[in-house]
Design a protein around this motif. Structure first.
Motif, PDB file in Angstrom:
ATOM      1  N   ASN A 117     -22.158  -8.611  76.713  1.00 26.75           N
ATOM      2  CA  ASN A 117     -22.719  -7.270  77.119  1.00 26.75           C
ATOM      3  C   ASN A 117     -23.547  -7.226  78.373  1.00 26.75           C
ATOM      4  O   ASN A 117     -23.818  -6.345  79.009  1.00 26.75           O
ATOM      5  N   ASN A 118     -24.192  -8.559  78.289  1.00 29.17           N
ATOM      6  CA  ASN A 118     -25.299  -8.454  79.544  1.00 29.17           C
ATOM      7  C   ASN A 118     -24.796  -9.621  80.441  1.00 29.17           C
ATOM      8  O   ASN A 118     -25.941  -9.866  80.933  1.00 29.17           O
ATOM      9  N   LYS A 160     -24.210 -11.073  83.770  1.00 30.92           N
ATOM     10  CA  LYS A 160     -24.382 -10.858  85.347  1.00 30.92           C
ATOM     11  C   LYS A 160     -23.845 -11.659  86.139  1.00 30.92           C
ATOM     12  O   LYS A 160     -23.445 -12.777  86.156  1.00 30.92           O
ATOM     13  N   ALA A 173     -28.932 -17.354  78.742  1.00 33.32           N
ATOM     14  CA  ALA A 173     -28.554 -16.158  78.090  1.00 33.32           C
ATOM     15  C   ALA A 173     -28.688 -16.481  76.435  1.00 33.32           C
ATOM     16  O   ALA A 173     -29.123 -15.582  75.733  1.00 33.32           O
ATOM     17  N   SER A 192     -24.169  -9.465  72.370  1.00 30.97           N
ATOM     18  CA  SER A 192     -25.259  -9.308  73.273  1.00 30.97           C
ATOM     19  C   SER A 192     -24.880  -9.991  74.772  1.00 30.97           C
ATOM     20  O   SER A 192     -25.415  -9.636  75.806  1.00 30.97           O
TER      21      SER A 192
END
Length: 173
Positions: free
Chosen positions: A170-171, A173, A32, A167
């Motif tokens: 928020n992303n 997974k 990430a 970021s």
């Protein structure tokens, strides 16, 4: 006998450290983080220097190699890889990140800031149940400690780092 020059007083300042748990595994955090950054190519740097490129061309090179937040990875070292050979697995990487276009006005004010830009970010897993951690010293704090005139530039870099972290969070997974 060695002579080191005149005595200089040591100044103590406060550096603001951030250690942000991400909720991600170490491996997922590495992916990430690297997704949010570009990569600086030293071959292109050497070419620009050899041809004495215009600053406009240098800016364009940084723009092309920077990630979505304006930073590129200049260097990284997987410190845990080697250190894991003693006393068990250690997961930690240190990155040197930045952008020469952002650094140039900083160095124009105080060349000693070359010690701080580009700057370091570490990713590590210390067993925290809330996931791997992204750690760094806030640029506003270390630049202001060097020279108060650099504080606004540090705030700008802080905001860029904050956007990378946000970021990533928020992303997840």
């Amino acid at each position: 006998m060695m002579h080191f020059g005149p005595y200089k007083a040591i100044t103590h300042t406060s550096i603001i450290r951030e250690d942000i748990t991400t909720g991600l595994s170490y491996e997922a955090l590495v992916v990430a983080f690297e997704r949010e950054l570009g990569r600086w190519d030293p071959v292109i740097q050497n070419t620009l220097v050899k041809e004495k490129a215009s600053w406009e061309k240098v800016e364009k090179a940084f723009q092309q190699m920077a990630g979505p937040h304006g930073f590129a990875i200049f260097f990284h070292v997987d410190q845990g890889q080697l250190m894991s050979l003693k006393n068990g697995i250690k997961k930690c990487r240190m990155y040197l990140i930045g952008n020469g276009v952002f650094a140039e006005p900083i160095l124009a004010i105080d060349i000693r800031a070359s010690l701080y830009v580009p700057f370091r970010v570490c990713l590590y897993d210390n067993g925290n149940p809330n996931g791997a951690i992204i750690g760094y010293d806030r640029p506003s704090s270390f630049l202001a400690a060097l020279n108060p005139a650099l504080y606004p530039y540090g705030l700008f870099l802080d905001s860029k780092l904050d956007s990378i972290v946000q970021s990533i969070l928020n992303n997840r997974k």
